[in-house]
Design a protein around this motif. Sequence first.
Motif, PDB file in Angstrom:
ATOM      1  N   PRO A 134       6.737   7.328  -0.479  1.00  0.00           N
ATOM      2  CA  PRO A 134       6.564   6.629   0.943  1.00  0.00           C
ATOM      3  C   PRO A 134       8.483   5.853   0.650  1.00  0.00           C
ATOM      4  N   PHE A 135       9.056   6.192  -0.613  1.00  0.00           N
ATOM      5  CA  PHE A 135      10.321   5.517  -0.218  1.00  0.00           C
ATOM      6  C   PHE A 135      11.246   5.692  -0.166  1.00  0.00           C
ATOM      7  N   GLY A 136      11.345   7.599  -0.399  1.00  0.00           N
ATOM      8  CA  GLY A 136      12.255   8.055   0.343  1.00  0.00           C
ATOM      9  C   GLY A 136      13.128   8.611   1.626  1.00  0.00           C
ATOM     10  N   PRO A 137      11.824   8.334   2.618  1.00  0.00           N
ATOM     11  CA  PRO A 137      12.373   8.727   3.660  1.00  0.00           C
ATOM     12  C   PRO A 137      12.514   7.284   4.198  1.00  0.00           C
ATOM     13  N   VAL A 138      12.394   6.169   3.789  1.00  0.00           N
ATOM     14  CA  VAL A 138      12.985   4.636   4.028  1.00  0.00           C
ATOM     15  C   VAL A 138      14.367   4.383   3.679  1.00  0.00           C
ATOM     16  N   ALA A 139      14.653   5.370   2.726  1.00  0.00           N
ATOM     17  CA  ALA A 139      15.938   4.630   1.831  1.00  0.00           C
ATOM     18  C   ALA A 139      16.539   5.877   2.949  1.00  0.00           C
ATOM     19  N   LEU A 140      15.905   6.904   2.688  1.00  0.00           N
ATOM     20  CA  LEU A 140      16.951   7.437   3.858  1.00  0.00           C
ATOM     21  C   LEU A 140      17.418   7.552   5.289  1.00  0.00           C
ATOM     22  N   LYS A 141      16.479   6.676   5.668  1.00  0.00           N
ATOM     23  CA  LYS A 141      16.308   6.416   7.383  1.00  0.00           C
ATOM     24  C   LYS A 141      17.829   4.546   7.559  1.00  0.00           C
ATOM     25  N   VAL A 148       1.037  -1.592   0.090  1.00  0.00           N
ATOM     26  CA  VAL A 148      -0.170   0.318  -0.015  1.00  0.00           C
ATOM     27  C   VAL A 148       0.960   1.778  -0.208  1.00  0.00           C
ATOM     28  N   PHE A 149       0.787   1.951  -0.833  1.00  0.00           N
ATOM     29  CA  PHE A 149       1.429   3.257  -1.250  1.00  0.00           C
ATOM     30  C   PHE A 149       1.076   4.627  -1.205  1.00  0.00           C
ATOM     31  N   GLY A 150       0.419   4.767   0.002  1.00  0.00           N
ATOM     32  CA  GLY A 150      -0.768   5.840   0.178  1.00  0.00           C
ATOM     33  C   GLY A 150       0.500   7.125   0.741  1.00  0.00           C
ATOM     34  N   TYR A 151      -0.297   8.184   0.456  1.00  0.00           N
ATOM     35  CA  TYR A 151      -0.024   9.555   0.901  1.00  0.00           C
ATOM     36  C   TYR A 151       1.155   9.327   2.358  1.00  0.00           C
ATOM     37  N   THR A 152       2.599   9.948   2.277  1.00  0.00           N
ATOM     38  CA  THR A 152       3.089   9.370   3.263  1.00  0.00           C
ATOM     39  C   THR A 152       3.590  10.769   4.756  1.00  0.00           C
ATOM     40  N   GLN A 153       3.658  10.241   5.406  1.00  0.00           N
ATOM     41  CA  GLN A 153       3.454  11.237   7.069  1.00  0.00           C
ATOM     42  C   GLN A 153       5.110  10.835   7.288  1.00  0.00           C
ATOM     43  N   ILE A 154       5.709  11.492   7.179  1.00  0.00           N
ATOM     44  CA  ILE A 154       7.461  12.139   8.018  1.00  0.00           C
ATOM     45  C   ILE A 154       7.229  12.021   9.082  1.00  0.00           C
ATOM     46  N   ASP A 155       7.744  10.736   9.908  1.00  0.00           N
ATOM     47  CA  ASP A 155       7.792  10.407  11.774  1.00  0.00           C
ATOM     48  C   ASP A 155       9.442  11.073  12.087  1.00  0.00           C
ATOM     49  N   GLU A 156       8.831  10.687  13.311  1.00  0.00           N
ATOM     50  CA  GLU A 156       9.839  11.136  14.084  1.00  0.00           C
ATOM     51  C   GLU A 156      11.311  10.599  14.192  1.00  0.00           C
ATOM     52  N   SER A 157      11.369   8.870  13.730  1.00  0.00           N
ATOM     53  CA  SER A 157      12.728   8.512  13.077  1.00  0.00           C
ATOM     54  C   SER A 157      13.290   8.770  12.275  1.00  0.00           C
ATOM     55  N   TYR A 158      12.644   9.662  11.581  1.00  0.00           N
ATOM     56  CA  TYR A 158      13.229  10.352   9.993  1.00  0.00           C
ATOM     57  C   TYR A 158      14.391  11.566  10.657  1.00  0.00           C
TER      58      TYR A 158
END
Length: 388
Positions: free
Chosen positions: A269-276, A55-65
């Motif tokens: 959805p993928f940019g923040p995952v890759a950054l972390k 599921v690739f909906g709108y993305t929220q940036i969380d504190e772990s980012y």
Amino acid sequence: MATQPFDQIINRRHTGSYKWDSIPEDALPLWVADMDFQAAPPIRRALAERVAHGVFGYTQIDESYYEAIISWFHRRHQWDIRRDWILYTSGVVPAISCCIKALTLLGERVLVQTPVYNCFFSCIRNQGCELAENELHREGDSYSIDWDDFESKCSDEKTTVFLLCNPHNPAGRVWTREELERMGTICARHHVHVISDEIHCELIMPGHTFTPFAAVNSRNRDICITLNSPSKSFNTAGLQIANIVCSDSETRRRIDRVINIYEVCDVNPFGPVALKAAYNESEDWLDALNAYIHVNYETLKHFLANRLPQLRPVRLEGTYLAWVDISALGLTSDEAAKRLLHEGKVLVSSGTLYGQKAGEGYLRINLACPRELLHQGLKHMAEVFATK
């Protein structure tokens, strides 16, 4: 450090690659700043897990980012960033435009140090500003700053922003702490804001140390907006994630407003995952990458010295982009680049892309590729220019 992963040749044809699929099928691309290496294993694993969710909906940036960014710059560059200083966006180039828009009025001047990344010119023009050039001085196999000219340009009342490239693309300089401090002193004296594009900050060659402009002292911090992203260093440019770091709350508010007006406030959805995964788990991979690029640079230097001594590479302190002086060929940069493409089937960047005057007589060559491909490209260059 193992280099085997970087030696692997990945077929990128017919994958929608701008670097490979926008050029003739028989040409070897050594141009746009895009690496031909697979991303670090932790990044690929994290992305695979995210894809498996489905599921690739709108993305929220969380504190772990934010924690990943703060931790990375603290341990890697001794720069302490506060959570509320960070604004995320889709890329460094949109961030440059947003910051210029937030800090300038129509017709004001933005100072750059040429030769410089070509998108600086379009970002300035697109925001209705004028360009001011502080042309770098060629000294031996490197570049230095014309400080008298720099201060003169900053003292012009129409100059309100200095757009810094740190490390510098394409000149290959990693600015020293002393140079950055002097820039800050002059800019502060003349009330000039600094936008520091630090996208290449992790690509540093042995014997050199990257210093964030804002980390030099409190004065630099207060006048600076820093732009960074893992995209260049970890080869994730297509995932479109970048950050704007600004300590001044009012400046940050203005930039945030422009980000929303320009509608570059949402990310995929993928940019923040890759950054972390990059900042938390891929530091060893990055160190190995820098070692590999350094050997590629030494390979280029050795080859040119032996086969094409009339081509003189500028010293590479940072980035993976070799800046090569071709003035002895008696060809313009555009002529040389065209000959390489049509006769040698190698695509490199003409120096004039980075400044009509300051870039004339140079070519920019991308070293971030398997060594076998670099050897192939260099041999083709020798076939074209050996008789010149």
